[in-house]
Design an enzyme around this catalytic site. Structure first.
Site, mmCIF file in Angstrom:
data_model
loop_
_atom_site.group_PDB
_atom_site.id
_atom_site.type_symbol
_atom_site.label_atom_id
_atom_site.label_comp_id
_atom_site.label_asym_id
_atom_site.label_seq_id
_atom_site.Cartn_x
_atom_site.Cartn_y
_atom_site.Cartn_z
ATOM 1 C CE LYS A 137 -3.823 -2.488 2.000
ATOM 2 N NZ LYS A 137 -4.602 -2.918 3.174
ATOM 3 C CD GLN A 161 -3.369 -4.750 6.086
ATOM 4 O OE1 GLN A 161 -3.249 -3.702 5.461
ATOM 5 N NE2 GLN A 161 -3.944 -5.823 5.573
ATOM 6 C CG ASP A 210 -10.060 -0.778 4.573
ATOM 7 O OD1 ASP A 210 -9.766 -0.763 3.361
ATOM 8 O OD2 ASP A 210 -9.375 -1.358 5.436
#
Ligand code: NDP
Length: 278
Positions: free
Chosen positions: A48, A92, A115
């Site tokens: 990322k 994460q 997200d």
């Protein structure tokens, strides 16, 4: 022969178009929070960060030890919520045992929730409002659009009901007037159900589970599965060699859905930055 839907190409194009916005570190900032030392998570976080670098987006890594505790993690998230240089925040997954991922997702400011897991964004998704939505399904919808595949009036079957892939994909297909069935491990006659799908999305994590006799001829097949075999190769949930000759379009693994997730994370970060700028 099926049309091969290349996510790799779309991901490259998406990254290039963000780079062309010319931020060079002055625009959007993405904070990635890594809790613990899971090697796979570390690889994902690095990927990322590299993608951010390629697109000219600032990335900030925040690391906490696995035993930091949920309260410390939430305090860190709240600090990032207040930081005006941070426009997107993600923790994460998976979090180490003992952390409640729903509570952590709810601590992220909805406008920075790249997200798309905050209940406010989940609600907006299902209500048909604008918001920040999960990256993998956003990527798949754009892949369909790019190839002029309209889900309108089709029957979409999604196998896998995770919060990050299956459920949001169901909502996004529904928004495009698809008739959606969301299947999972307790679905009866899964094979028969899959054979009724005009669009079949496999998001399970079982190599080669969807075989030729599971698909309707001329269907569109999107394979989300990423499975590492003993010999180190990566394969999807769909038996590509058996299914490809029967269907009208299919994503390969690797190079299909996989690269879209990070590309659409970049896009969500830009969107969050735009939201912050009003
Ligand atoms: P989860 O691992 O959270 O869940 C798997 C889902 O599959 C569950 O809903 C489960 O059902 C269902 N399932 C398990 N076994 C069966 C079965 N035998 N028959 C039918 N359904 C079954 O899913 P994720 O969405 O996180 O991941 C799915 C796959 O996609 C993985 O391979 C993952 O690596 C990959 N992935 C790829 C991404 C990308 O391309 N960038 C991004 C995210 C994931 P139940 O709910 O009943 O347990």
């Amino acid at each position: 022969m099926a049309l091969i839907l290349s996510g790799k190409e779309l991901a490259r194009e998406t990254t290039r178009s963000i780079k062309a916005m010319g931020f060079r570190g002055a625009g959007p900032g993405l904070a990635v929070v890594l809790v613990g030392d899971d090697p796979a998570s570390r690889v994902y976080v690095s990927s990322k960060e590299k993608a951010c670098g390629r697109a000219g987006i600032r990335s900030i890594r925040v690391e906490l030890p696995a035993d930091a505790g949920e309260e410390a993690l939430i305090r860190e998230v709240q600090r990032l919520n207040r930081d005006p240089d941070v426009h997107g925040i993600l923790c994460q997954l998976p979090l180490p045992p003992g952390y409640d991922r729903h509570r952590v997702a709810s601590a992220i400011a909805p406008a920075k929730d790249v997200d798309g897991l905050h209940p406010e964004n989940v609600g907006k998704l299902w209500r048909g409002e604008d918001g920040l939505f999960p990256c993998t399904p956003l990527g798949m919808m754009e892949l369909l659009r790019r190839h002029d595949i309209s889900p309108h009036g089709m029957h979409g079957v999604i196998v896998g009901r995770s919060d990050i892939v299956g459920k949001p994909m169901a909502a996004l297909l529904l928004r495009e007037h698809c008739t959606v069935t969301l299947a999972h491990s307790r679905t009866s006659d899964l094979q028969g159900l899959c054979r009724t799908a005009d669009i079949l999305v496999a998001a399970v994590g079982r190599p080669g589970m969807i075989r030729a006799d599971w698909v309707k001829p001329r269907a569109v097949v999107l394979d989300v599965g990423i499975n590492r075999l003993d010999d180190g190769t990566i394969t999807g949930d769909v038996d590509f060699a058996g299914v490809e000759p029967l269907v009208s379009a299919i994503t390969p693994v690797p190079g299909g859905v996989g690269p879209l997730t990070i590309a659409f994370l970049l896009r969500n970060t830009v969107k969050a930055w735009e939201l912050s700028a009003g």
